[in-house]
Motif scaffolding. Structure first.
Motif, PDB file in Angstrom:
ATOM      1  N   THR A   1      -1.791  34.512  57.253  1.00 57.04           N
ATOM      2  CA  THR A   1      -2.689  35.612  57.554  1.00 57.04           C
ATOM      3  C   THR A   1      -3.726  35.767  56.453  1.00 57.04           C
ATOM      4  N   GLY A   2      -4.967  35.816  56.858  1.00 57.88           N
ATOM      5  CA  GLY A   2      -6.047  35.994  55.899  1.00 57.88           C
ATOM      6  C   GLY A   2      -6.613  34.699  55.378  1.00 57.88           C
ATOM      7  N   ALA A   3      -6.014  33.572  55.738  1.00 57.50           N
ATOM      8  CA  ALA A   3      -6.520  32.293  55.239  1.00 57.50           C
ATOM      9  C   ALA A   3      -7.642  31.821  56.155  1.00 57.50           C
ATOM     10  N   ALA A   4      -8.737  31.434  55.574  1.00 55.60           N
ATOM     11  CA  ALA A   4      -9.860  30.928  56.347  1.00 55.60           C
ATOM     12  C   ALA A   4      -9.737  29.406  56.445  1.00 55.60           C
ATOM     13  N   THR A   5      -9.799  28.901  57.660  1.00 60.81           N
ATOM     14  CA  THR A   5      -9.685  27.454  57.848  1.00 60.81           C
ATOM     15  C   THR A   5     -11.033  26.832  58.183  1.00 60.81           C
TER      16      THR A   5
ATOM     17  N   LEU B   1     -21.956  30.766  58.119  1.00 60.96           N
ATOM     18  CA  LEU B   1     -20.550  30.643  58.482  1.00 60.96           C
ATOM     19  C   LEU B   1     -20.165  29.184  58.722  1.00 60.96           C
ATOM     20  N   ARG B   2     -21.129  28.305  58.763  1.00 64.14           N
ATOM     21  CA  ARG B   2     -20.857  26.875  58.938  1.00 64.14           C
ATOM     22  C   ARG B   2     -20.986  26.204  57.580  1.00 64.14           C
ATOM     23  N   ALA B   3     -19.904  25.598  57.139  1.00 63.43           N
ATOM     24  CA  ALA B   3     -19.887  24.950  55.833  1.00 63.43           C
ATOM     25  C   ALA B   3     -20.787  23.725  55.845  1.00 63.43           C
ATOM     26  N   SER B   4     -21.517  23.507  54.754  1.00 63.93           N
ATOM     27  CA  SER B   4     -22.428  22.366  54.678  1.00 63.93           C
ATOM     28  C   SER B   4     -21.670  21.037  54.680  1.00 63.93           C
ATOM     29  N   GLU B   5     -20.394  21.050  54.290  1.00 65.30           N
ATOM     30  CA  GLU B   5     -19.594  19.828  54.282  1.00 65.30           C
ATOM     31  C   GLU B   5     -19.435  19.265  55.691  1.00 65.30           C
TER      32      GLU B   5
ATOM     33  N   ASP C   1     -26.249  22.213  43.236  1.00 63.87           N
ATOM     34  CA  ASP C   1     -25.008  22.791  43.757  1.00 63.87           C
ATOM     35  C   ASP C   1     -25.354  23.939  44.694  1.00 63.87           C
ATOM     36  N   LYS C   2     -25.546  23.617  45.975  1.00 66.63           N
ATOM     37  CA  LYS C   2     -26.006  24.616  46.949  1.00 66.63           C
ATOM     38  C   LYS C   2     -24.961  25.685  47.259  1.00 66.63           C
ATOM     39  N   GLY C   3     -23.694  25.404  47.023  1.00 65.10           N
ATOM     40  CA  GLY C   3     -22.640  26.357  47.353  1.00 65.10           C
ATOM     41  C   GLY C   3     -22.199  27.215  46.179  1.00 65.10           C
ATOM     42  N   ILE C   4     -22.958  27.239  45.103  1.00 69.54           N
ATOM     43  CA  ILE C   4     -22.552  27.963  43.902  1.00 69.54           C
ATOM     44  C   ILE C   4     -22.644  29.472  44.148  1.00 69.54           C
ATOM     45  N   THR C   5     -21.669  30.200  43.638  1.00 72.57           N
ATOM     46  CA  THR C   5     -21.675  31.656  43.771  1.00 72.57           C
ATOM     47  C   THR C   5     -22.445  32.267  42.607  1.00 72.57           C
ATOM     48  N   LEU C   6     -22.762  33.551  42.734  1.00 71.03           N
ATOM     49  CA  LEU C   6     -23.464  34.236  41.650  1.00 71.03           C
ATOM     50  C   LEU C   6     -22.634  34.237  40.368  1.00 71.03           C
ATOM     51  N   ALA C   7     -21.331  34.469  40.501  1.00 69.20           N
ATOM     52  CA  ALA C   7     -20.463  34.491  39.322  1.00 69.20           C
ATOM     53  C   ALA C   7     -20.421  33.113  38.653  1.00 69.20           C
ATOM     54  N   GLN C   8     -20.336  32.063  39.454  1.00 75.32           N
ATOM     55  CA  GLN C   8     -20.324  30.715  38.898  1.00 75.32           C
ATOM     56  C   GLN C   8     -21.660  30.383  38.238  1.00 75.32           C
TER      57      GLN C   8
END
Length: 161
Positions: free
Chosen positions: A152-156, A117-121, A77-84
């Motif tokens: 506003t504030g939503a990342a697309t 900043l570029r999603a692996s998907e 799971d390459k996109g896992i966060t530290l908290a996860q």
């Protein structure tokens, strides 16, 4: 790095405390802290020695025994966060650790946690095809029929904040 007080000073401190001087008087006499005098006298009474204990040292990571499992999870799971990752470690491995410990450990394994900043998907074939089709559709759509929502504030761009 700080050094321990000499054994000579420690013996003089203990001798003055044994003679009946107060802890503060001994501390003032030798320009040391009252805490040092108290702890040295206590050490003398308990162990019969005034030798200083070791300062500092190496302490292994709490997750060292689970290095293979953590590596496997990071590869899976390459996109896992530290908290996860911390939650996964607690649930799966039964070891409770702080996020900073997880961070230090994965850095010791040679991983960094700088996100791109570029999603692996976007590199998947099905997603790339869908993006091309969407770009082609944009050229032909009637712009008067488009509705824009201000979120506003939503990342697309499909990356986590």
């Amino acid at each position: 790095m700080p050094r321990a007080y000499s054994e000579d000073l420690r013996r003089r401190v203990v001798a003055d405390v044994d003679r009946g001087l107060s802890i503060r008087a001994v501390a003032d006499k030798y320009s040391v802290s009252p805490s040092f005098v108290s702890k040295t006298a206590c050490l003398w009474r308990q162990e019969g020695s005034v030798s200083p204990r070791r300062i500092g040292g190496y302490r292994p990571h709490a997750l060292k025994a689970h290095a293979a499992e953590v590596r496997g999870k990071l590869l899976e799971d390459k996109g896992i966060t530290l908290a996860q990752l911390r939650d996964w470690i607690e649930e799966t491995l039964g070891t409770r650790v702080h996020i900073s410990s997880v961070d230090r450990f994965i850095r010791s394994l040679g991983y960094s946690y700088k996100k791109t900043l570029r999603a692996s998907e976007q590199e998947r074939a099905d997603v790339a095809t869908a993006r091309c089709l969407w770009r082609d559709w944009q050229k032909t759509c009637a712009s008067a029929r488009l509705v824009f929502l201000d979120e506003t504030g939503a990342a697309t761009n499909m990356t986590r904040r």
